[in-house]
Design a protein around this motif. Structure first.
Motif, PDB file in Angstrom:
ATOM      1  N   PHE A 147      15.196  -5.807 -48.279  1.00 47.45           N
ATOM      2  CA  PHE A 147      16.664  -5.841 -48.347  1.00 47.45           C
ATOM      3  C   PHE A 147      17.168  -5.126 -49.602  1.00 47.45           C
ATOM      4  CE2 PHE A 147      16.787 -10.112 -45.863  1.00 47.45           C
ATOM      5  CZ  PHE A 147      16.696  -9.432 -44.673  1.00 47.45           C
ATOM      6  N   GLY A 148      16.594  -5.482 -50.741  1.00 42.80           N
ATOM      7  CA  GLY A 148      17.061  -4.939 -52.011  1.00 42.80           C
ATOM      8  C   GLY A 148      16.795  -3.458 -52.173  1.00 42.80           C
ATOM      9  N   LEU A 149      15.614  -3.011 -51.746  1.00 46.67           N
ATOM     10  CA  LEU A 149      15.281  -1.589 -51.878  1.00 46.67           C
ATOM     11  C   LEU A 149      16.132  -0.735 -50.946  1.00 46.67           C
ATOM     12  CD1 LEU A 149      11.397  -1.877 -52.120  1.00 46.67           C
ATOM     13  CD2 LEU A 149      12.953  -1.184 -53.941  1.00 46.67           C
ATOM     14  N   SER A 150      16.439  -1.261 -49.763  1.00 48.48           N
ATOM     15  CA  SER A 150      17.319  -0.539 -48.847  1.00 48.48           C
ATOM     16  C   SER A 150      18.718  -0.425 -49.442  1.00 48.48           C
ATOM     17  CB  SER A 150      17.378  -1.251 -47.492  1.00 48.48           C
ATOM     18  OG  SER A 150      16.088  -1.333 -46.900  1.00 48.48           O
ATOM     19  N   ALA A 151      19.188  -1.522 -50.041  1.00 48.53           N
ATOM     20  CA  ALA A 151      20.492  -1.482 -50.712  1.00 48.53           C
ATOM     21  C   ALA A 151      20.460  -0.518 -51.893  1.00 48.53           C
ATOM     22  CB  ALA A 151      20.877  -2.891 -51.185  1.00 48.53           C
ATOM     23  N   ASP A 152      19.318  -0.421 -52.560  1.00 56.40           N
ATOM     24  CA  ASP A 152      19.206   0.462 -53.719  1.00 56.40           C
ATOM     25  C   ASP A 152      19.368   1.929 -53.319  1.00 56.40           C
ATOM     26  OD1 ASP A 152      18.564   1.030 -56.522  1.00 56.40           O
ATOM     27  OD2 ASP A 152      16.708   1.865 -55.723  1.00 56.40           O
ATOM     28  N   LEU A 153      18.841   2.322 -52.164  1.00 58.91           N
ATOM     29  CA  LEU A 153      19.033   3.691 -51.687  1.00 58.91           C
ATOM     30  C   LEU A 153      20.515   4.005 -51.532  1.00 58.91           C
ATOM     31  CD1 LEU A 153      16.278   4.203 -48.946  1.00 58.91           C
ATOM     32  CD2 LEU A 153      16.476   5.407 -51.114  1.00 58.91           C
ATOM     33  N   MET A 154      21.246   3.070 -50.921  1.00 59.20           N
ATOM     34  CA  MET A 154      22.682   3.271 -50.715  1.00 59.20           C
ATOM     35  C   MET A 154      23.437   3.299 -52.039  1.00 59.20           C
ATOM     36  SD  MET A 154      25.331   0.747 -48.705  1.00 59.20           S
ATOM     37  CE  MET A 154      24.924  -0.605 -49.843  1.00 59.20           C
ATOM     38  N   ASN A 155      23.154   2.346 -52.906  1.00 62.81           N
ATOM     39  CA  ASN A 155      23.901   2.251 -54.159  1.00 62.81           C
ATOM     40  C   ASN A 155      23.601   3.402 -55.112  1.00 62.81           C
ATOM     41  OD1 ASN A 155      25.306  -0.204 -53.641  1.00 62.81           O
ATOM     42  ND2 ASN A 155      23.436  -1.350 -54.017  1.00 62.81           N
ATOM     43  N   SER A 184      15.729  -1.130 -59.258  1.00 63.38           N
ATOM     44  CA  SER A 184      17.058  -0.520 -59.289  1.00 63.38           C
ATOM     45  C   SER A 184      17.231   0.360 -60.517  1.00 63.38           C
ATOM     46  CB  SER A 184      18.134  -1.603 -59.257  1.00 63.38           C
ATOM     47  OG  SER A 184      19.419  -1.052 -59.424  1.00 63.38           O
ATOM     48  N   VAL A 185      16.881  -0.165 -61.668  1.00 65.18           N
ATOM     49  CA  VAL A 185      17.032   0.590 -62.911  1.00 65.18           C
ATOM     50  C   VAL A 185      16.171   1.853 -62.874  1.00 65.18           C
ATOM     51  CG1 VAL A 185      16.597   0.549 -65.393  1.00 65.18           C
ATOM     52  CG2 VAL A 185      17.671  -1.415 -64.287  1.00 65.18           C
ATOM     53  N   PRO A 189      29.321   1.555 -50.158  1.00 64.19           N
ATOM     54  CA  PRO A 189      28.631   0.597 -51.036  1.00 64.19           C
ATOM     55  C   PRO A 189      29.549  -0.499 -51.565  1.00 64.19           C
ATOM     56  CG  PRO A 189      28.020   2.842 -51.607  1.00 64.19           C
ATOM     57  CD  PRO A 189      29.147   2.940 -50.634  1.00 64.19           C
ATOM     58  N   LEU A 190      30.787  -0.136 -51.933  1.00 65.81           N
ATOM     59  CA  LEU A 190      31.712  -1.141 -52.447  1.00 65.81           C
ATOM     60  C   LEU A 190      32.134  -2.111 -51.346  1.00 65.81           C
ATOM     61  CD1 LEU A 190      33.970   0.976 -54.842  1.00 65.81           C
ATOM     62  CD2 LEU A 190      32.159  -0.659 -55.460  1.00 65.81           C
ATOM     63  N   ALA A 191      32.291  -1.621 -50.113  1.00 72.05           N
ATOM     64  CA  ALA A 191      32.643  -2.503 -48.995  1.00 72.05           C
ATOM     65  C   ALA A 191      31.509  -3.496 -48.712  1.00 72.05           C
ATOM     66  CB  ALA A 191      32.943  -1.674 -47.751  1.00 72.05           C
ATOM     67  N   SER A 238      25.244  -0.718 -59.892  1.00 76.98           N
ATOM     68  CA  SER A 238      24.247  -0.538 -58.832  1.00 76.98           C
ATOM     69  C   SER A 238      23.210  -1.653 -58.858  1.00 76.98           C
ATOM     70  CB  SER A 238      23.564   0.826 -58.981  1.00 76.98           C
ATOM     71  OG  SER A 238      24.474   1.872 -58.760  1.00 76.98           O
ATOM     72  N   ALA A 239      22.740  -1.995 -60.043  1.00 77.73           N
ATOM     73  CA  ALA A 239      21.752  -3.068 -60.165  1.00 77.73           C
ATOM     74  C   ALA A 239      22.349  -4.403 -59.725  1.00 77.73           C
ATOM     75  CB  ALA A 239      21.250  -3.157 -61.599  1.00 77.73           C
TER      76      ALA A 239
END
Length: 296
Positions: A269-277, A205-206, A27-29, A171-172
């Motif tokens: 895009f955002g929801l997929s990133a939210d799963l990872m984060n 996200s929250v 996630p950080l990368a 994460s948010a």
């Protein structure tokens, strides 16, 4: 199979195989690469190193421009090549031979002349002044900033401890930055619709992060038991939202509905990133806090 059956069928990840650094690394990368894209876009695409521009391409609602509806029998690519001005987009109107052409040019005489020379019939024309566009940028950025700061304050008041609170905030933040970077990659411009999608992502996200934090910090059970319990609800909820947004995007694109495809894809895009984060970055910070950050 009913929706009620889905949570029990989610596979349980063996988090004990991975260290906190391993979980947070990906996630950080991704966040780091996204920030580099935004900085590079600001310096070298929409601006210059001496005078940075916007980290994302702006639509006509923010830059000023003109929207024209024409009648044509050509394809969108042919229309774009036949017109003698820089075209931002050509969108067909479903069930008709009409097209909506947008451009950042505000020279209406040149636009009308180019349409007439190409043999197209003009139905309507609307213009957005550049000054209004600049005001819209400030309002949009202010709205996102106020929403994010307000969310952060509520999270710190809710948990009253630094690490769990900062985990939600990071994460948010990542859930917003990654979609904006992907907007640049896929050529999606910032519009009033995509701003609304980014604001919705803060709420999504929250929701998932607070769900995870509450199960781990405030409910009975071991760390991993609480994690899997939260995932049964959170992952199902997020995957359902991703599926709904994907269907909306495809349907809106096929039906020629403006704005909705862009809103839908930004949310995907955002929801997929939210799963990872949520289940890698946030979880690694919570596990560090639970076993190392808190004095037993």
């Amino acid at each position: 199979m009913s929706v009620r059956d889905l949570p029990d069928r989610l596979p349980e990840i063996d988090y004990t195989k991975y260290t906190n650094r391993q979980l947070a690394a990906i996630p950080l990368a991704v966040l780091g690469v996204s920030l580099l894209i935004l900085v590079g876009w600001s310096l070298f695409v929409t601006g210059q190193p001496a005078s940075p521009g916007s980290p994302v391409d702006l639509g006509i609602a923010f830059t000023g421009g003109t929207e024209v509806q024409i009648v044509a029998t050509d394809s969108p690519s042919a229309i774009e090549s036949n017109l003698g001005f820089q075209v931002d987009s050509v969108q067909p109107v479903r069930g008709s031979d009409r097209y909506i052409v947008t451009t950042q040019s505000t020279n209406t005489e040149q636009i009308q002349s180019a349409i007439s020379s190409a043999g197209y019939e003009q139905i309507s024309m609307s213009e957005t002044a550049a000054s209004f566009g600049a005001d819209s940028v400030q309002l949009a950025l202010m709205g996102i900033a106020v929403a994010f700061v307000g969310m952060s304050l509520v999270i710190f008041i809710l948990f009253r401890t630094f690490v769990p609170s900062i985990a939600v905030v990071i994460s948010a933040f990542s859930d917003i930055v990654i979609p904006i970077a992907l907007m640049n990659v896929f050529g999606i411009k910032l519009s009033l619709g995509t701003v609304a999608a980014l604001l919705m992502l803060i709420g999504y996200s929250v929701d998932s992060d607070v769900l995870l934090n509450n199960h781990i910090l405030r409910r009975r059970g071991g760390f991993y038991e609480s994690t899997y319990r939260a995932m049964r609800t959170g992952v199902t909820m997020t995957l359902t939202s991703i599926s709904a947004m994907a269907v909306m995007t495809i349907a809106a694109y096929l039906m020629g509905i403006p704005l909705l495809p862009e809103i839908g894809i930004v949310l995907v895009f955002g929801l997929s990133a939210d799963l990872m984060n949520t289940y890698m970055l946030n979880l690694s910070l919570l596990r560090w806090y639970k076993y190392e950050g808190v004095k037993q």
